[in-house]
Design an enzyme around this catalytic site. Structure first.
Site, PDB file in Angstrom:
ATOM      1  N   ASP A 286       0.828  -1.214   0.000  1.00 24.30           N
ATOM      2  CA  ASP A 286       0.000   0.000   0.000  1.00 24.30           C
ATOM      3  C   ASP A 286       0.861   1.263   0.000  1.00 24.30           C
ATOM      4  O   ASP A 286       1.979   1.269   0.514  1.00 24.30           O
ATOM      5  CB  ASP A 286      -0.907  -0.026   1.243  1.00 24.30           C
ATOM      6  CG  ASP A 286      -2.063   0.956   1.123  1.00 24.30           C
ATOM      7  OD1 ASP A 286      -2.361   1.404   0.000  1.00 24.30           O
ATOM      8  OD2 ASP A 286      -2.664   1.271   2.165  1.00 24.30           O
TER       9      ASP A 286
ATOM     10  N   HIS B 191       2.613   3.326  -8.997  1.00 25.75           N
ATOM     11  CA  HIS B 191       2.372   1.905  -9.258  1.00 25.75           C
ATOM     12  C   HIS B 191       3.553   1.274 -10.005  1.00 25.75           C
ATOM     13  O   HIS B 191       3.931   0.142  -9.744  1.00 25.75           O
ATOM     14  CB  HIS B 191       1.074   1.713 -10.053  1.00 25.75           C
ATOM     15  CG  HIS B 191      -0.156   2.144  -9.300  1.00 25.75           C
ATOM     16  ND1 HIS B 191      -0.398   1.795  -7.996  1.00 25.75           N
ATOM     17  CD2 HIS B 191      -1.216   2.911  -9.670  1.00 25.75           C
ATOM     18  CE1 HIS B 191      -1.553   2.313  -7.594  1.00 25.75           C
ATOM     19  NE2 HIS B 191      -2.063   3.007  -8.593  1.00 25.75           N
TER      20      HIS B 191
ATOM     21  N   LEU C 242      10.088 -21.101  -4.303  1.00 27.94           N
ATOM     22  CA  LEU C 242       9.207 -20.150  -3.604  1.00 27.94           C
ATOM     23  C   LEU C 242       7.868 -20.167  -4.331  1.00 27.94           C
ATOM     24  O   LEU C 242       7.839 -20.152  -5.567  1.00 27.94           O
ATOM     25  CB  LEU C 242       9.787 -18.731  -3.677  1.00 27.94           C
ATOM     26  CG  LEU C 242       8.851 -17.597  -3.241  1.00 27.94           C
ATOM     27  CD1 LEU C 242       8.760 -17.531  -1.710  1.00 27.94           C
ATOM     28  CD2 LEU C 242       9.334 -16.243  -3.768  1.00 27.94           C
TER      29      LEU C 242
HETATM   30  C1  IPE Z   1      -5.515  -2.628  -0.247  1.00 29.43           C
HETATM   31  O1  IPE Z   1      -5.149  -1.306  -0.392  1.00 29.43           O
HETATM   32  C2  IPE Z   1      -5.463  -3.323  -1.575  1.00 29.43           C
HETATM   33  C3  IPE Z   1      -4.124  -3.526  -2.126  1.00 29.43           C
HETATM   34  C4  IPE Z   1      -2.993  -3.192  -1.573  1.00 29.43           C
HETATM   35  C5  IPE Z   1      -4.103  -4.163  -3.409  1.00 29.43           C
HETATM   36  P1  IPE Z   1      -6.220  -0.135  -0.557  1.00 29.43           P
HETATM   37  O2  IPE Z   1      -5.429   1.101  -0.689  1.00 29.43           O
HETATM   38  O3  IPE Z   1      -7.160  -0.472  -1.658  1.00 29.43           O
HETATM   39  O4  IPE Z   1      -7.000  -0.205   0.828  1.00 29.43           O
HETATM   40  P2  IPE Z   1      -7.882   0.885   1.572  1.00 29.43           P
HETATM   41  O5  IPE Z   1      -8.919   1.340   0.604  1.00 29.43           O
HETATM   42  O6  IPE Z   1      -6.967   1.998   1.964  1.00 29.43           O
HETATM   43  O7  IPE Z   1      -8.421   0.165   2.766  1.00 29.43           O
HETATM   44  C1  IPE Z   2      -1.424   0.283  -3.398  1.00 30.14           C
HETATM   45  O1  IPE Z   2      -1.227   1.649  -3.416  1.00 30.14           O
HETATM   46  C2  IPE Z   2      -1.743  -0.296  -4.751  1.00 30.14           C
HETATM   47  C3  IPE Z   2      -3.135  -0.731  -4.912  1.00 30.14           C
HETATM   48  C4  IPE Z   2      -4.067  -0.683  -4.016  1.00 30.14           C
HETATM   49  C5  IPE Z   2      -3.496  -1.287  -6.196  1.00 30.14           C
HETATM   50  P1  IPE Z   2      -2.476   2.662  -3.454  1.00 30.14           P
HETATM   51  O2  IPE Z   2      -2.826   2.898  -4.870  1.00 30.14           O
HETATM   52  O3  IPE Z   2      -3.560   2.200  -2.583  1.00 30.14           O
HETATM   53  O4  IPE Z   2      -1.798   3.963  -2.846  1.00 30.14           O
HETATM   54  P2  IPE Z   2      -2.430   4.959  -1.791  1.00 30.14           P
HETATM   55  O5  IPE Z   2      -2.909   4.125  -0.639  1.00 30.14           O
HETATM   56  O6  IPE Z   2      -3.564   5.652  -2.487  1.00 30.14           O
HETATM   57  O7  IPE Z   2      -1.321   5.870  -1.418  1.00 30.14           O
HETATM   58 MG    MG Z   3      -4.017   2.434  -0.634  1.00 29.33          MG
END
Ligand code: IPE
Ligand code: IPE
Ligand code: MG
Length: 257
Positions: free
Chosen positions: A29, A46, A140
């Site tokens: 995240d 990303h 793995l």
């Molecule tokens: C969780 O992250 C999903 C992934 C890392 C793929 P999100 O960014 O979507 O989660 P919330 O919305 O902050 O809970």
């Molecule tokens: C995690 O990073 C990737 C996915 C959930 C696909 P985010 O895109 O959620 O990044 P933030 O949380 O908005 O910073």
């Molecule tokens: Mg996120």
């Protein structure tokens, strides 16, 4: 790197750690915030996140983990702007097209969990190819949670069991935890010992809801693109210092470690 917990315990590198987990789950995240902080579009976060994933897989092999599960796209992530969803689909394709050969060469077995039916045919084909080509690897197991939702997975398992009961193939009294677990996407995979989440958020966001019943959690205050071998080692050292009791008392728990 900033300290991840407030306790006084010093950290040790995993080389000194007594206890390397069998299965680590990672909620990757913070890509968007990483990019925003630099004035970059979210897709750039990303992209950098994908690089962090590559390094993480290499580190997991070096550390001797058996299973690494990475949360790449949640079922709830379909609610993001359509352009971002398209970017994330594109990155998954790029990861498999570019990295499958190297993953295979490194002995990585790829397994994908999550719903396949909502995905476009080209993505479904790539996921199937990744699983087929790496099926016999043993170094793995990399489990990619893509279009994954823990609650949805549990509901699907319950439905499958209910269908068996309705068809007269199964007695309700025969349903136990083991049988239930065998109907999940993770059938045959040991539960995660450790779940790491980056970005400072401290929640599961529908990741491995069933499987995380006794997982240890380490929340890191760094965004996913900044996750590296050192951060991984910090999380493993923290895991190693934990006492897992599984409901027992300390004296018993030390024997089961
Ligand atoms: C969780 O992250 C999903 C992934 C890392 C793929 P999100 O960014 O979507 O989660 P919330 O919305 O902050 O809970
Ligand atoms: C995690 O990073 C990737 C996915 C959930 C696909 P985010 O895109 O959620 O990044 P933030 O949380 O908005 O910073
Ligand atoms: Mg996120």
């Amino acid at each position: 790197m900033p300290s991840i917990i407030s306790g006084e315990r010093p950290f040790e590198a995993p080389s000194h750690a007594t206890c390397v987990p069998t299965h680590v789950g990672i909620i990757m995240d913070g890509n968007g915030r990483w990019a925003a902080r630099r004035g970059l579009p979210r897709i750039e976060g990303h992209r950098r996140g994908l690089e962090a994933l590559r390094a993480t897989v290499r580190a997991a092999i070096d550390f001797g983990l058996d299973y690494l599960t990475v949360y790449s796209f949640s079922m709830e992530n379909w609610n993001r702007p359509i352009e971002e969803v398209a970017d994330l689909m594109g990155l998954l394709k790029r990861f498999i097209r570019n990295d499958l050969k190297a993953l295979n060469k490194s002995g990585v077995k790829v397994k994908v969990i999550g719903g396949r039916n909502d995905l476009k045919p080209d993505i479904r084909a790539l996921l199937a190819e990744a699983e087929d080509r790496t099926r016999s690897n043993t170094r793995l197991t990399l489990i990619v949670a893509f279009n994954y939702g823990g609650r949805q997975e549990i509901v699907a398992a319950a439905r499958a069991l209910a269908e068996d009961v309705a068809a007269g193939r199964l007695e309700p009294s025969a349903i136990d935890e083991n049988m239930f677990a065998q109907r999940l996407d993770t059938a045959g995979v040991p539960d995660p010992d450790l779940i790491i989440r980056t970005s400072g958020e401290q929640r599961l966001s529908n990741f491995l809801m069933w499987q995380a019943a006794y997982s240890e959690f380490v929340f890191l205050p760094i965004h996913w693109p900044d996750f590296d071998r050192q951060a991984f080692e910090t999380a493993l050292a923290e895991f190693s210092a934990r006492e897992r009791r599984f409901g027992r008392v300390t004296a018993q728990a030390q024997k089961v470690r």
